[in-house]
Write an enzyme that holds these catalytic residues in place. Structure first.
Site, PDB file in Angstrom:
ATOM      1  N   TYR A  51      36.276  14.357 -94.999  1.00 27.86           N
ATOM      2  CA  TYR A  51      36.815  14.023 -96.319  1.00 27.86           C
ATOM      3  C   TYR A  51      37.897  15.060 -96.648  1.00 27.86           C
ATOM      4  O   TYR A  51      37.605  16.255 -96.774  1.00 27.86           O
ATOM      5  CB  TYR A  51      35.736  14.047 -97.410  1.00 27.86           C
ATOM      6  CG  TYR A  51      34.676  12.959 -97.282  1.00 27.86           C
ATOM      7  CD1 TYR A  51      34.785  11.931 -96.342  1.00 27.86           C
ATOM      8  CD2 TYR A  51      33.569  12.943 -98.115  1.00 27.86           C
ATOM      9  CE1 TYR A  51      33.821  10.938 -96.233  1.00 27.86           C
ATOM     10  CE2 TYR A  51      32.601  11.953 -98.020  1.00 27.86           C
ATOM     11  CZ  TYR A  51      32.735  10.962 -97.069  1.00 27.86           C
ATOM     12  OH  TYR A  51      31.769   9.986 -96.958  1.00 27.86           O
ATOM     13  N   PRO A  66      27.733   2.178-103.785  1.00 30.64           N
ATOM     14  CA  PRO A  66      26.863   1.354-104.631  1.00 30.64           C
ATOM     15  C   PRO A  66      27.606   0.665-105.773  1.00 30.64           C
ATOM     16  O   PRO A  66      27.104  -0.309-106.330  1.00 30.64           O
ATOM     17  CB  PRO A  66      25.833   2.357-105.167  1.00 30.64           C
ATOM     18  CG  PRO A  66      26.555   3.668-105.145  1.00 30.64           C
ATOM     19  CD  PRO A  66      27.435   3.619-103.941  1.00 30.64           C
ATOM     20  N   LEU A  67      28.810   1.162-106.094  1.00 30.51           N
ATOM     21  CA  LEU A  67      29.592   0.525-107.165  1.00 30.51           C
ATOM     22  C   LEU A  67      30.719  -0.316-106.585  1.00 30.51           C
ATOM     23  O   LEU A  67      31.551  -0.816-107.326  1.00 30.51           O
ATOM     24  CB  LEU A  67      30.173   1.600-108.103  1.00 30.51           C
ATOM     25  CG  LEU A  67      29.145   2.464-108.833  1.00 30.51           C
ATOM     26  CD1 LEU A  67      29.822   3.625-109.559  1.00 30.51           C
ATOM     27  CD2 LEU A  67      28.347   1.618-109.828  1.00 30.51           C
ATOM     28  N   GLY A  88      33.820   1.309-107.406  1.00 32.90           N
ATOM     29  CA  GLY A  88      34.009   1.328-108.860  1.00 32.90           C
ATOM     30  C   GLY A  88      34.153  -0.058-109.463  1.00 32.90           C
ATOM     31  O   GLY A  88      34.170  -0.211-110.681  1.00 32.90           O
ATOM     32  N   LEU A  89      34.239  -1.084-108.631  1.00 27.92           N
ATOM     33  CA  LEU A  89      34.433  -2.447-109.135  1.00 27.92           C
ATOM     34  C   LEU A  89      33.303  -2.840-110.089  1.00 27.92           C
ATOM     35  O   LEU A  89      33.543  -3.475-111.119  1.00 27.92           O
ATOM     36  CB  LEU A  89      34.478  -3.426-107.949  1.00 27.92           C
ATOM     37  CG  LEU A  89      34.804  -4.874-108.266  1.00 27.92           C
ATOM     38  CD1 LEU A  89      36.215  -4.990-108.814  1.00 27.92           C
ATOM     39  CD2 LEU A  89      34.689  -5.734-107.013  1.00 27.92           C
ATOM     40  N   GLY A 131      32.711  -1.581-114.145  1.00 24.81           N
ATOM     41  CA  GLY A 131      33.174  -2.297-115.336  1.00 24.81           C
ATOM     42  C   GLY A 131      34.414  -1.744-116.011  1.00 24.81           C
ATOM     43  O   GLY A 131      34.801  -2.227-117.061  1.00 24.81           O
ATOM     44  N   LYS A 132      35.040  -0.735-115.416  1.00 23.73           N
ATOM     45  CA  LYS A 132      36.207  -0.181-116.120  1.00 23.73           C
ATOM     46  C   LYS A 132      37.487  -0.243-115.302  1.00 23.73           C
ATOM     47  O   LYS A 132      38.514   0.297-115.682  1.00 23.73           O
ATOM     48  CB  LYS A 132      35.933   1.289-116.496  1.00 23.73           C
ATOM     49  CG  LYS A 132      34.879   1.428-117.578  1.00 23.73           C
ATOM     50  CD  LYS A 132      34.452   2.870-117.733  1.00 23.73           C
ATOM     51  CE  LYS A 132      33.053   2.947-118.312  1.00 23.73           C
ATOM     52  NZ  LYS A 132      32.342   4.152-117.935  1.00 23.73           N
TER      53      LYS A 132
HETATM   54  N1  LIG Z   1      28.738   7.003 -94.482  1.00 19.88           N
HETATM   55  C1  LIG Z   1      29.907   6.415 -94.692  1.00 19.88           C
HETATM   56  O1  LIG Z   1      30.542   5.890 -93.755  1.00 19.88           O
HETATM   57  C2  LIG Z   1      30.441   6.347 -96.076  1.00 19.88           C
HETATM   58  C3  LIG Z   1      31.488   5.464 -96.383  1.00 19.88           C
HETATM   59  C4  LIG Z   1      31.956   5.436 -97.692  1.00 19.88           C
HETATM   60  C5  LIG Z   1      31.378   6.253 -98.669  1.00 19.88           C
HETATM   61  N2  LIG Z   1      30.374   7.114 -98.335  1.00 19.88           N
HETATM   62  C6  LIG Z   1      29.734   8.005 -99.341  1.00 19.88           C
HETATM   63  O2  LIG Z   1      29.299   7.200-100.411  1.00 19.88           O
HETATM   64  C7  LIG Z   1      29.862   7.678-101.634  1.00 19.88           C
HETATM   65  C8  LIG Z   1      30.064   6.512-102.583  1.00 19.88           C
HETATM   66  O3  LIG Z   1      31.076   5.651-102.143  1.00 19.88           O
HETATM   67  P1  LIG Z   1      32.488   5.622-102.847  1.00 19.88           P
HETATM   68  O4  LIG Z   1      32.664   6.902-103.587  1.00 19.88           O
HETATM   69  O5  LIG Z   1      33.486   5.296-101.807  1.00 19.88           O
HETATM   70  O6  LIG Z   1      32.370   4.353-103.790  1.00 19.88           O
HETATM   71  P2  LIG Z   1      31.551   4.020-105.123  1.00 19.88           P
HETATM   72  O7  LIG Z   1      30.499   5.022-105.377  1.00 19.88           O
HETATM   73  O8  LIG Z   1      31.135   2.614-105.006  1.00 19.88           O
HETATM   74  O9  LIG Z   1      32.711   4.133-106.241  1.00 19.88           O
HETATM   75  C9  LIG Z   1      33.216   5.375-106.629  1.00 19.88           C
HETATM   76  C10 LIG Z   1      34.264   5.201-107.707  1.00 19.88           C
HETATM   77  O10 LIG Z   1      33.753   4.449-108.788  1.00 19.88           O
HETATM   78  C11 LIG Z   1      34.292   4.923-110.012  1.00 19.88           C
HETATM   79  N3  LIG Z   1      33.151   5.305-110.858  1.00 19.88           N
HETATM   80  C12 LIG Z   1      32.062   6.056-110.523  1.00 19.88           C
HETATM   81  N4  LIG Z   1      31.213   6.165-111.553  1.00 19.88           N
HETATM   82  C13 LIG Z   1      31.758   5.489-112.569  1.00 19.88           C
HETATM   83  C14 LIG Z   1      31.370   5.240-113.898  1.00 19.88           C
HETATM   84  N5  LIG Z   1      30.230   5.711-114.383  1.00 19.88           N
HETATM   85  N6  LIG Z   1      32.188   4.474-114.679  1.00 19.88           N
HETATM   86  C15 LIG Z   1      33.343   3.996-114.203  1.00 19.88           C
HETATM   87  N7  LIG Z   1      33.774   4.191-112.946  1.00 19.88           N
HETATM   88  C16 LIG Z   1      32.987   4.930-112.137  1.00 19.88           C
HETATM   89  C17 LIG Z   1      35.211   6.090-109.692  1.00 19.88           C
HETATM   90  O11 LIG Z   1      36.555   5.633-109.475  1.00 19.88           O
HETATM   91  P3  LIG Z   1      37.587   5.235-110.656  1.00 19.88           P
HETATM   92  O12 LIG Z   1      37.207   6.021-111.864  1.00 19.88           O
HETATM   93  O13 LIG Z   1      38.928   5.547-110.108  1.00 19.88           O
HETATM   94  O14 LIG Z   1      37.446   3.735-110.805  1.00 19.88           O
HETATM   95  C18 LIG Z   1      34.680   6.523-108.335  1.00 19.88           C
HETATM   96  O15 LIG Z   1      35.660   7.158-107.561  1.00 19.88           O
HETATM   97  C19 LIG Z   1      31.141   8.393-101.197  1.00 19.88           C
HETATM   98  O16 LIG Z   1      31.639   9.243-102.201  1.00 19.88           O
HETATM   99  C20 LIG Z   1      30.673   9.068 -99.928  1.00 19.88           C
HETATM  100  O17 LIG Z   1      29.960  10.243-100.247  1.00 19.88           O
HETATM  101  C21 LIG Z   1      29.881   7.148 -97.052  1.00 19.88           C
END
Ligand SMILES: NC(=O)c1ccc[n+]([C@@H]2O[C@H](COP(=O)([O-])OP(=O)(O)OC[C@H]3O[C@@H](n4cnc5c(N)ncnc54)[C@H](OP(=O)(O)O)[C@@H]3O)[C@@H](O)[C@H]2O)c1
Length: 374
Positions: free
Chosen positions: A56, A203-204, A207-208, A211-212
């Site tokens: 990362y 899990p989001l 971020g989709l 909701g924001k």
């Molecule tokens: N093992 C693997 O291959 C792999 C692959 C991918 C990810 N991961 C891990 O999984 C974690 C989670 O995945 P991800 O970060 O890619 O996606 P995610 O958790 O589905 O989405 C993260 C994004 O959602 C938004 N968000 C988070 N909380 C929020 C809230 N309360 N209200 C509004 N928006 C919110 C933020 O972006 P905005 O505010 O810009 O919308 C944030 O950057 C990663 O950080 C990483 O540690 C692992």
């Protein structure tokens, strides 16, 4: 916050952890101070499980995690990943050879500023390296006290079975959200039987489901969602579903993000979810989802809405094949983007294969299912 035992270990992790991928700037620019403050706020809210990776931000995110944890190391369970490296052409490739893993773990320890990594995860299967070689290297790191537990990431059934034939691991990190429910098709129960915890990533869904999110055009040019295949279609296709889920969340006194996260951690077999967060308020909001799991009735209500508004996004992503090689566990292809994947017979260099963007599996021409896995 609910705390749960991760697989067959003595690690008690918060049901909601913190993903640090957004700290790398791929979700739009984020300054280092905001990242550090977000991580510390997460700890203050009971989030004790921090997930990161040596790739990362090319290692910069591990440094940020180390800085944020200065003086608070014992409050956190730190999970990082290794097993990728840059190939001769500078592309990120899976590389779980013993020497790569050992070097990567040593470098992660240095960047994180710690003497031990609680969970060291193999980022993705490497079809070019004998599994026993990777297992041996990790076992040595555990014996030396540098790593407490071994974990896997993106290991689907075939790769898991290969792993279990020679080694063990306490957790597997896999995608899980309202649209990507592949793990429910047997993998969850298989991992439970083997004493393996599941860490739900994305899990989001970027971020989709929080909701924001505005329209894709409104995203920063550096935001990977702008170039993610089919993201615009996904935003449009989920509009009604997201509105229904947001209405239910309101009715239950939750935010959409909390509904999505609590849903993920309520599935039997899922130990925790690791939403990424960019701001302290997001970490705080997400932490509250971990106060309890949904009841069966509540889960049924959400699943009913999901079934009524089924969305089937395109997941096949065409990938040109540069080379096909006979590996220690069967044939694999080196894709133009650098990643190696096991491929079915008949695939040759110069072909273009369809990769499933969620599981990393390659679809077999003429067959319905996916074979292999990243
Ligand atoms: N093992 C693997 O291959 C792999 C692959 C991918 C990810 N991961 C891990 O999984 C974690 C989670 O995945 P991800 O970060 O890619 O996606 P995610 O958790 O589905 O989405 C993260 C994004 O959602 C938004 N968000 C988070 N909380 C929020 C809230 N309360 N209200 C509004 N928006 C919110 C933020 O972006 P905005 O505010 O810009 O919308 C944030 O950057 C990663 O950080 C990483 O540690 C692992």
């Amino acid at each position: 916050m609910e705390y749960r035992t991760l697989g067959s270990s003595d690690l008690r992790v918060a049901a909601i952890g913190l993903g640090t991928l957004p700290f790398a700037g791929g979700y739009g620019p984020l300054d280092d101070q905001a990242a550090r403050v977000t991580l510390r706020r997460a700890l203050d809210c009971g989030i004790n499980f921090i997930d990161t990776s040596d790739n990362y931000g090319g290692g910069e995110v591990e440094k940020l995690v180390g800085q944020a944890l200065a003086g608070r190391r014992s409050e956190a369970i730190v999970a990082t990943k290794g097993g990728t490296a840059l190939d001769a052409q500078g592309r990120v490739t899976n590389d779980a050879r013993a020497e790569t893993i050992v070097r990567a773990a040593e470098e992660s320890l240095r960047r994180l500023g710690t003497d031990w990594i609680d969970l060291y995860q193999v980022h993705l299967p490497d079809p070019a390296t004998p599994v026993a070689e990777t297992v041996g290297a990790l076992e040595r790191l555990v014996k030396q006290g540098k790593v407490r537990y071994v974990g896997l990431s993106n290991f689907w059934e075939d790769d898991l079975r290969r792993w279990w034939a020679v080694g063990s691991a306490i957790a597997n990190q896999l995608p899980y959200n309202f649209l990507h429910r592949d793990i429910e098709g047997g993998l969850l129960s298989l991992c439970r039987e083997q004493g393996m915890g599941i860490i739900a990533y994305q899990p989001l869904l970027f971020g989709l489901f929080a909701g924001k999110l505005g329209p894709p055009e409104s995203l920063h040019d550096q935001d990977h969602r702008k170039s993610y295949p089919g993201f615009g279609d996904l935003v449009r296709a989920t509009e009604v579903l997201r509105a229904r889920l947001a209405a239910l969340a309101r009715e239950w006194g939750l935010t959409p993000a909390q509904l999505a996260l609590r849903w993920a951690i309520s599935r039997p077999g899922v130990t925790c979810a690791i939403p990424g967060a960019k701001r302290p308020e997001q970490a705080e909001e997400n932490a509250r989802a971990g106060e309890r799991a949904f009841t069966r009735e509540e889960l049924r209500e959400i699943d009913r809405i999901l079934a009524e508004h089924r969305v089937s996004p395109v997941r096949a992503f065409p990938c040109p094949v540069d080379a096909v090689v006979e590996g220690p566990h069967g044939r694999y292809a080196v894709l133009r983007r650098g990643i190696k994947v096991r491929v079915p017979h008949g695939v040759e260099a110069g072909d273009t294969v369809d990769m499933d963007i969620v599981t990393g599996g390659i679809s077999e021409e003429g067959a319905d299912g996916l074979v292999g896995g990243r």
